[in-house]
Motif scaffolding. Structure first.
Motif, short mmCIF file in Angstrom:
data_model
loop_
_atom_site.label_atom_id
_atom_site.label_comp_id
_atom_site.label_asym_id
_atom_site.label_seq_id
_atom_site.Cartn_x
_atom_site.Cartn_y
_atom_site.Cartn_z
N ALA A 24 0.81 -1.22 0.00
CA ALA A 24 0.00 0.00 0.00
C ALA A 24 0.85 1.27 0.00
CB ALA A 24 -0.92 0.00 1.22
N GLY A 25 2.15 1.15 0.09
CA GLY A 25 3.03 2.31 0.08
C GLY A 25 3.22 2.98 1.42
N LEU A 26 2.70 2.37 2.48
CA LEU A 26 2.88 2.95 3.81
C LEU A 26 4.32 2.79 4.30
CD1 LEU A 26 -0.38 1.66 5.54
CD2 LEU A 26 0.03 3.92 4.53
N VAL A 27 4.94 1.72 3.86
CA VAL A 27 6.37 1.49 4.13
C VAL A 27 7.06 1.32 2.79
CG1 VAL A 27 8.05 -0.05 5.20
CG2 VAL A 27 5.87 0.40 6.34
N ARG A 28 8.06 2.15 2.53
CA ARG A 28 8.67 2.15 1.20
C ARG A 28 10.18 2.31 1.21
NH1 ARG A 28 5.90 6.41 2.64
NH2 ARG A 28 6.87 8.46 2.69
N ASP A 29 10.75 2.62 2.38
CA ASP A 29 12.20 2.79 2.46
C ASP A 29 12.65 2.52 3.89
OD1 ASP A 29 11.35 5.05 3.87
OD2 ASP A 29 11.71 6.42 2.19
N ALA A 30 13.93 2.71 4.15
CA ALA A 30 14.47 2.40 5.48
C ALA A 30 13.85 3.27 6.56
CB ALA A 30 15.99 2.57 5.46
N ALA A 31 13.66 4.55 6.28
CA ALA A 31 13.12 5.46 7.30
C ALA A 31 11.69 5.08 7.68
CB ALA A 31 13.16 6.89 6.79
N ILE A 53 12.08 -6.33 10.91
CA ILE A 53 13.09 -5.67 10.07
C ILE A 53 13.57 -6.62 8.97
CG2 ILE A 53 15.43 -4.71 10.06
CD1 ILE A 53 14.80 -3.76 12.97
N SER A 54 13.78 -7.87 9.33
CA SER A 54 14.19 -8.87 8.35
C SER A 54 13.14 -9.03 7.25
CB SER A 54 14.43 -10.22 9.05
OG SER A 54 14.74 -11.23 8.12
N ALA A 55 11.87 -9.05 7.65
CA ALA A 55 10.79 -9.14 6.65
C ALA A 55 10.79 -7.92 5.74
CB ALA A 55 9.44 -9.28 7.35
N PRO A 99 12.50 -3.93 -1.53
CA PRO A 99 13.52 -4.54 -0.68
C PRO A 99 14.56 -3.49 -0.26
CG PRO A 99 14.06 -4.94 -2.97
CD PRO A 99 12.80 -4.10 -2.97
N LEU A 100 15.34 -3.86 0.78
CA LEU A 100 16.41 -3.01 1.27
C LEU A 100 17.69 -3.82 1.39
CD1 LEU A 100 14.48 -1.27 4.20
CD2 LEU A 100 15.04 -0.24 1.98
N GLY A 101 18.80 -3.13 1.57
CA GLY A 101 20.07 -3.81 1.77
C GLY A 101 20.28 -4.16 3.23
#
Length: 248
Positions: A55-62, A184-186, A192-194
């Protein structure tokens, strides 16, 4: 010439051992029980995060850090922490009527069907795993009092940590850390993130988790409650999400 090694002896765990007998401190056992490799299936749950990312609520590390931090402060992190502490304390008060009441309340206080499954499936798996390796703990009086209860993860962790002599603050800090790290792992896999992004989130949350533990230690079940509404909404939407990798 090869060096002889002593034979490996598997300890008899039919009775509750003391740290002196085992040579292992409570921290070692806690690290084992809340390790990602302990077979509770935590890797298969995202606590609604999978839909939040779609849904775009979470999209990056921050935004991932804010999401996980919000759950710790206002959602399941807070309430599960209170249930863990309550179960830990009630496990030393026979005939364990309070412990049974806590277990029933924890099972009922779940916002969605998937979050309920997440809590009870991991709770059941945790007890099963401890039964395999540490049967004396699993058959102790406090645990047996919960035989007819629907076990949630924080309640059985709190109860068994008390039986094993693991201090409540240590147990709570490890539980919240493991819970946060699993989310955080999920997130790393889904956004995805590094790995570096994930480690920075873990490092940032360290001091916050310590603060949350100190705050929860001063509270009781009278302080239950939360305001992580977006998490519950995401979990509800996840139940009908078309493509899913996680069970919640």
């Amino acid at each position: 010439m090869p060096v002889a090694t002593p034979p490996i002896t598997i300890m008899n765990m039919d009775r509750i051992p003391t740290p002196i007998e085992t040579g292992v401190g409570t921290a070692t056992r806690l690290l084992t029980w809340l390790s990602p490799s302990f077979p509770v299936g935590g890797f298969s749950y995202s606590h609604g995060l999978e839909y939040a990312i779609e849904a775009g609520l979470v999209r990056d590390a921050a935004s991932l850090m804010n999401w996980v931090d919000g759950i710790l402060r206002f959602g399941a992190g807070r309430n599960d922490g209170l249930f863990l502490l309550a179960a830990h304390r009630a496990a030393s008060r026979p005939p364990y009527d309070d412990l049974v009441a806590i277990a029933h309340q924890a099972a009922a206080l779940r916002g969605t069907a998937e979050l309920a499954q997440e809590a009870t499936a991991q709770g059941t798996a945790f007890l099963r795993a401890v039964t395999s390796g540490w049967p004396a703990y699993a058959t102790s009086a406090p645990v047996m009092a919960l035989a007819d209860c629907q076990l949630t993860y924080p309640v059985i962790v709190g109860c068994l940590c008390a039986v094993a002599g693991i201090p409540e603050a240590m147990a709570l800090e490890a539980y919240l850390t493991a819970f946060a790290n699993n989310l955080i792992s999920a997130g790393i896999r889904l956004v995805p993130l590094g790995q570096s992004d994930g480690l920075r989130i873990v490092a940032t949350l360290e001091s916050r988790i310590i603060d949350y533990v100190q705050a929860l230690l001063t509270l009781s079940l009278n302080d239950l409650g939360g305001s992580a509404l977006a998490v519950d909404w995401s979990s509800m939407k996840h139940e009908t999400q078309y493509t899913r990798l996680f069970r919640s």
